[in-house]
Design an enzyme around this catalytic site. Structure first.
Site, short mmCIF file in Angstrom:
data_model
loop_
_atom_site.label_atom_id
_atom_site.label_comp_id
_atom_site.label_asym_id
_atom_site.label_seq_id
_atom_site.Cartn_x
_atom_site.Cartn_y
_atom_site.Cartn_z
N HIS A 141 6.75 -1.57 3.07
CA HIS A 141 6.51 -2.87 3.28
C HIS A 141 5.87 -3.48 2.27
CE1 HIS A 141 3.41 -0.53 5.32
NE2 HIS A 141 2.56 -1.49 5.29
N ASN A 196 0.76 -1.14 -0.05
CA ASN A 196 0.13 -0.02 0.02
C ASN A 196 0.86 1.21 0.00
OD1 ASN A 196 -2.35 -1.78 0.12
ND2 ASN A 196 -1.89 -1.79 2.38
N VAL A 207 1.37 2.67 7.61
CA VAL A 207 2.88 2.74 8.49
C VAL A 207 3.96 3.30 7.32
CG1 VAL A 207 4.59 1.72 9.48
CG2 VAL A 207 2.51 0.79 10.08
P1 5GP Z 1 -0.36 -0.70 5.79
O1 5GP Z 1 -1.75 -0.45 5.84
O2 5GP Z 1 0.62 0.46 6.12
O3 5GP Z 1 0.02 -1.39 4.30
O4 5GP Z 1 -0.10 -1.88 6.76
C1 5GP Z 1 0.39 -1.74 8.02
C2 5GP Z 1 0.58 -2.98 8.69
O5 5GP Z 1 1.11 -3.24 9.44
C3 5GP Z 1 -1.17 -3.44 9.01
O6 5GP Z 1 -1.26 -4.69 8.60
C4 5GP Z 1 -1.05 -3.67 10.61
O7 5GP Z 1 -1.64 -4.52 11.21
C5 5GP Z 1 0.61 -3.69 10.87
N1 5GP Z 1 1.26 -3.28 11.92
C6 5GP Z 1 1.02 -2.19 12.64
N2 5GP Z 1 1.65 -1.94 13.86
C7 5GP Z 1 2.23 -3.39 14.05
C8 5GP Z 1 3.13 -3.72 14.96
O8 5GP Z 1 3.61 -2.93 15.98
N3 5GP Z 1 3.82 -5.08 14.68
C9 5GP Z 1 3.29 -5.72 13.69
N4 5GP Z 1 4.16 -6.76 13.54
N5 5GP Z 1 2.58 -5.17 12.85
C10 5GP Z 1 2.02 -3.91 13.01
#
Ligand code: 5GP
Length: 116
Positions: free
Chosen positions: A103, A90, A99
């Site tokens: 990733h 994303n 985040v």
């Molecule tokens: P995005 O929406 O940015 O693509 O995905 C962020 C991902 O990071 C989400 O799937 C969320 O569950 C994961 N996430 C957020 N905080 C943490 C954390 O502290 N530890 C881990 N392992 N995953 C996290």
């Protein structure tokens, strides 16, 4: 501008723990804290970058190649090459990125639903 206090930067600095799946010189892979499938692993380069585009623009070729080879190494390690998987990244507001450290999501272990 890269936010040094984002949660994945804290994981890389070992200020916050993670459930590690794989690590090498350039990358870290760990289980998502809120899994959306039976297997939900996040892969991040250790390089400070905000999005896929930012990573491709700023990192050197060795780093970029190593990161994507590591994604494949994890796919092999998880034994999902044959059964299948979905890779997602994303990016930005429209991409729904939460985040701000680039990733890749690796989703597998069951049929992943339609995107729409
Ligand atoms: P995005 O929406 O940015 O693509 O995905 C962020 C991902 O990071 C989400 O799937 C969320 O569950 C994961 N996430 C957020 N905080 C943490 C954390 O502290 N530890 C881990 N392992 N995953 C996290």
């Amino acid at each position: 501008m890269y936010d040094e206090n984002n949660i994945f930067a804290k994981i890389l600095r070992k200020e916050i723990p993670c459930d590690k799946v794989y690590e090498d010189e350039f990358s870290l892979f760990f289980n998502d804290i809120n899994p959306q499938a039976k297997i939900h692993v996040l892969g991040i380069p250790k390089f400070p970058c905000t999005t896929f585009s930012n990573f491709l623009k700023k990192a050197d070729n060795e780093n970029i190649t190593s990161f994507f080879k590591s994604v494949h190494n994890v796919i092999i390690k998880l034994k999902i090459e044959e059964s299948g998987y979905r890779l997602i990244t994303n990016s930005g507001v429209d991409g729904g990125q939460e985040v701000p450290h680039f990733h890749i999501h690796i989703l597998a272990g069951e049929k992943i639903g339609s995107l729409r």
